[in-house]
Write an enzyme that holds these catalytic residues in place. Structure first.
Site, PDB file in Angstrom:
ATOM      1  N   GLU A 107     -21.355 -30.512  34.505  1.00  0.00           N
ATOM      2  CA  GLU A 107     -20.342 -31.093  35.390  1.00  0.00           C
ATOM      3  C   GLU A 107     -19.313 -30.071  35.851  1.00  0.00           C
ATOM      4  OE1 GLU A 107     -18.349 -34.358  33.516  1.00  0.00           O
ATOM      5  OE2 GLU A 107     -16.936 -34.625  35.154  1.00  0.00           O
ATOM      6  N   GLU A 140     -10.287 -44.307  30.956  1.00  0.00           N
ATOM      7  CA  GLU A 140     -10.648 -44.270  32.372  1.00  0.00           C
ATOM      8  C   GLU A 140     -11.021 -45.659  32.891  1.00  0.00           C
ATOM      9  OE1 GLU A 140     -13.687 -41.175  32.487  1.00  0.00           O
ATOM     10  OE2 GLU A 140     -12.113 -39.685  32.834  1.00  0.00           O
ATOM     11  N   ASP A 161     -11.923 -31.826  28.545  1.00  0.00           N
ATOM     12  CA  ASP A 161     -13.116 -32.439  29.120  1.00  0.00           C
ATOM     13  C   ASP A 161     -14.176 -31.424  29.542  1.00  0.00           C
ATOM     14  OD1 ASP A 161     -14.823 -34.303  30.107  1.00  0.00           O
ATOM     15  OD2 ASP A 161     -13.630 -34.821  31.864  1.00  0.00           O
TER      16      ASP A 161
HETATM   17  C1  BDP Z   1     -15.734 -36.989  32.448  1.00  0.00           C
HETATM   18  C2  BDP Z   1     -16.584 -37.392  33.610  1.00  0.00           C
HETATM   19  C3  BDP Z   1     -16.735 -38.877  33.760  1.00  0.00           C
HETATM   20  C4  BDP Z   1     -17.122 -39.476  32.425  1.00  0.00           C
HETATM   21  C5  BDP Z   1     -16.094 -39.105  31.393  1.00  0.00           C
HETATM   22  C6  BDP Z   1     -16.456 -39.557  30.007  1.00  0.00           C
HETATM   23  O1  BDP Z   1     -16.010 -36.855  34.773  1.00  0.00           O
HETATM   24  O2  BDP Z   1     -17.690 -39.106  34.740  1.00  0.00           O
HETATM   25  O3  BDP Z   1     -17.230 -40.854  32.535  1.00  0.00           O
HETATM   26  O4  BDP Z   1     -15.994 -37.714  31.303  1.00  0.00           O
HETATM   27  O5  BDP Z   1     -16.840 -38.704  29.219  1.00  0.00           O
HETATM   28  O6  BDP Z   1     -16.114 -35.682  32.143  1.00  0.00           O
HETATM   29  O7  BDP Z   1     -16.360 -40.726  29.693  1.00  0.00           O
END
Ligand code: BDP
Length: 713
Positions: A406, A305, A378
């Site tokens: 989340e 990301e 996730d």
């Molecule tokens: C996702 C989230 C994000 C996190 C990412 C992570 O949306 O904000 O940074 O995982 O785990 O669930 O790095």
């Protein structure tokens, strides 16, 4: 007039007595109301001998005092010697302890383990709490207090506990400006601006509650890391926290931004194979240990990301992890390297972690653990276990769960996560044949690893009750308890927590347990039944938006995950599709690959299924989907009803709070059901079967809703 004043004062006082803002979490220590039990405990704990000698032992004693003072209303004097006491707390080995437990028994307690045993001393019944180290004593004391808080008999105790997992950690996704990524309980509890001089009482309470469930590590900062935390200015602040946590057996860890050598080190590169970079990290590690001699190590999110990482320099994840491991190794620090990676050009995000990490198995240094999210995507309401867990025999893998909700209703839905955690821990990877559960992978027993870990993304903020939803506390509690003993059942954890947090009244225990134990299946059903996943709104992930498709990367959009069309719905991950299934052991593949035998909980995770497909219930897939969504809504209504029966049995403040939050949950469950079914109906082209409730609005209405300020994003 006078009468009114008196009445108001009485009301005020009454209100005070009843007020329960949730700050004390499960360490409430209120006076035991059951008189006979109270007298019995008082008799059994008339004289205490607590052998001293370290900061940890002294906080343990302080906690015991606090507990007995509150629960029993007694303030004990340390008895002159162990012989005269009815409760003896003493480390092993020691002449006194040696008479009660054998060297072999002491050996079994290893590090952090403890024993509580009733024995007869000079004709009188005495309780011994013992351990090989200070932390073991601390955990033993908390266990003992839990017995009292949950009204257990302490007459013939024989308890031996050793943690199943070594590193039991909370990951805070907290930024230096106090914004908590995916945080729904206010700002970060770390007040970086005022640290190191202002030491909020909350820091000590944080340490106490964590120690009470065996949590022994905290990663203070967000995985989307900021290099500034590694500068002297911030390290002083980190040191202040570490000093507070140390007596409670809690180590601090930090997230390391891979590009820190450039950002704060003045280097041109962060290439892990460059000498200058390696030296920079070595020096940085030395510097950190100068501040914090027992610093735990780094947690790293790299090449995920948009985060920087070794691949920016055409190096592998192992090159990156090993460089940091080398820097920490002289100080016994560890690296927790995350496997949460995915790139836009894969045909299936599900497969990414495995594809990148499986070839690196065996290449990581000894002090590296790979931190894997429970599922392949996730933190969805339900995921199959990540195939990574059965595929890295030469690398210690640690678990990453998420406490902050989340994708689970965020700060307002009551979802007890322990059943979900257990589902994953008990799943069989078949890595070494039947019985190779995820739990055995992460506790190190399957592949004989010396280090093991379980972490979870914290759900804590500066709300007065820490987690916003009073029941969010239970997830924090569950993480600690499961990391300590992953064989505990979810309902056992729920019961313990309720007794300590609300009441020992059997009606409260029974009804709250029912609510908690149905809550996970409820959220799965009203959000993502039958294996649907990631159909939350983009960005903030609040609310349903299965139609969303606007983000630049396909795998950020819900349409990528459900693949609905006029033929059917679901992601084909069998041989005819992405073949992600091939990442599992053959026995696991077998469970999922056949559309007719695949557990329907996971059906749409692995199959694109025709709307007409006959389900086990005899209904078509479309009808079943409608019934499942309704079932989710109905479950929330049952939860509401059961909670209302507790009026007068739990304090007014939290009763009302939960009542209001459940009303939001019901409203949102209906919203989820109606928005999703209205949208999927455009593909199935079939009516919602009778007698189910029908959406009140048009699809266009649901699609028009927007929440630019939804929290946590
Ligand atoms: C996702 C989230 C994000 C996190 C990412 C992570 O949306 O904000 O940074 O995982 O785990 O669930 O790095």
């Amino acid at each position: 007039m006078k009468k009114t004043v008196v009445f108001i004062i009485i009301l005020f006082l009454f209100g005070q007595v009843n007020a329960e803002n949730g700050y004390r979490l499960w360490l409430r220590y209120d006076l035991i109301g059951n008189q006979s039990l109270l007298q019995q405990y008082r008799r059994q704990l008339a004289a205490v001998y607590f052998s001293q000698g370290s900061p940890t032992l002294s906080v343990a004693e302080k906690e015991l005092r606090k507990g007995l003072q509150g629960l029993l209303g007694i303030s004990y004097k340390n008895s002159s010697g162990a012989d005269n006491a009815c409760l003896v707390i003493m480390k092993s080995p020691n002449n006194f302890v040696n008479q009660i437990i054998s060297p072999a028994e002491a050996f079994q307690l290893k590090e952090e383990g403890f024993m509580i045993r009733t024995f007869r001393n000079k004709g009188k019944s005495t309780i011994l709490i013992t351990a090989n180290d200070d932390k073991g004593i601390l955990y033993g004391v908390y266990c003992f207090l839990r017995l009292l808080q949950t009204h257990q008999s302490i007459q013939a105790l024989e308890i031996k506990e050793v943690p199943s997992i070594q590193l039991r950690i909370l990951d805070h996704w907290d930024n230096l400006n106090r914004f908590v990524e995916r945080g729904y309980a206010g700002l970060s509890i770390w007040n970086w601006h005022e640290l190191p001089d202002y030491r909020d009482k909350r820091y000590t309470d944080y340490a106490r509650v964590n120690a009470s469930v065996g949590i022994n590590g905290t990663v203070l900062t967000n995985v989307n890391a900021n290099a500034n935390i590694l500068t002297p200015q911030y390290l002083e602040k980190v040191k202040a926290l570490a000093d507070i946590f140390r007596p409670y057996g809690i180590k601090v860890y930090l997230t390391a931004r891979f590009s820190a050598p450039i950002e704060i080190g003045g280097l041109r590169t962060a290439d892990p194979l460059q000498e200058a970079v390696r030296n920079w990290w070595k020096k940085k590690a030395d510097e950190i240990y100068g501040y914090i001699p027992d610093f735990g190590g780094f947690l790293v999110k790299a090449n995920s990301e948009g985060q920087p990482g070794p691949q920016d320099y055409a190096r592998t994840q192992a090159d990156g992890a090993n460089m940091l491991a080398d820097a920490l190794q002289p100080h016994q620090g560890i690296v927790m390297w995350r496997a949460f990676v995915y790139s836009p050009d894969s045909d299936d995000r599900f497969k990414q972690a495995y594809e990148e990490f499986h070839p690196l198995d065996g290449q990581f240094k000894k002090n590296v653990l790979i931190q894997v999210k429970n599922g392949p995507i996730d933190f969805q309401p339900r995921e199959p276990f990540s195939p990574m867990f059965g595929a890295m025999p030469k690398t210690p893998l640690m678990m990453e769960f998420q406490l902050t909700q989340e994708y689970l209703g965020q700060g307002t839905h009551l979802v007890f996560e322990a059943p979900m955690f257990k589902e994953c821990l008990e799943a069989d990877t078949y890595e070494k044949g039947k019985g190779s559960t995820v739990a055995k992978v992460i506790d190190g027993s399957l592949n004989n690893f010396e280090i093991s870990g379980m972490a979870a993304v914290a759900n804590i903020g500066n709300e007065i009750n820490w987690t916003n939803h009073p029941f969010g506390q239970a997830n924090w509690y569950a993480l600690g308890r499961l990391a300590w003993d992953h064989e505990l059942s979810a309902s056992q954890i729920a019961r313990e927590w309720i007794r300590q947090t609300f009441s020992n009244d059997p009606a409260v225990v029974e009804k709250c347990t029912r609510i908690m134990m149905m809550s996970h299946e409820a959220v799965v059903n009203y959000m993502t039944p039958l294996g649907l996943h990631h159909i939350m709104n983009n960005g903030h992930h609040y609310g349903p938006a299965p139609w969303a498709h606007s983000l630049p990367r396909p795998d950020w959009n819900p349409v990528y995950y459900h693949r609905a069309d006029t033929m059917g719905i679901g992601f084909d991950r069998t041989k005819t599709g992405s073949n992600a299934l091939s990442q599992y052991a053959p026995a696991v593949q077998k469970q999922f690959e056949d559309i007719h035998t695949c557990n329907e909980k996971y059906l749409l995770w692995f199959h694109h299924v025709s709307w007409q497909h006959t389900m086990h219930s005899g209904r078509t897939l479309w009808d079943e989907l409608c019934f499942k969504y309704q079932e989710g809504v109905d479950s929330v209504r049952s939860m509401q009803k059961i909670w209302k029966e507790l009026k007068g049995k739990v304090d007014r403040e939290r009763f009302n709070q939960v009542n209001m939050l459940l009303a939001i949950q019901e409203k949102e469950a209906v919203w989820w059901r109606d928005a999703c079914l209205s949208y999927f109906q455009t593909f199935s082209r079939q009516p919602i079967p009778e007698p189910l409730e029908k959406p009140k609005h048009t699809l266009a209405y649901y699609q028009s809703l927007s929440f630019p300020y939804a929290p946590g994003n």
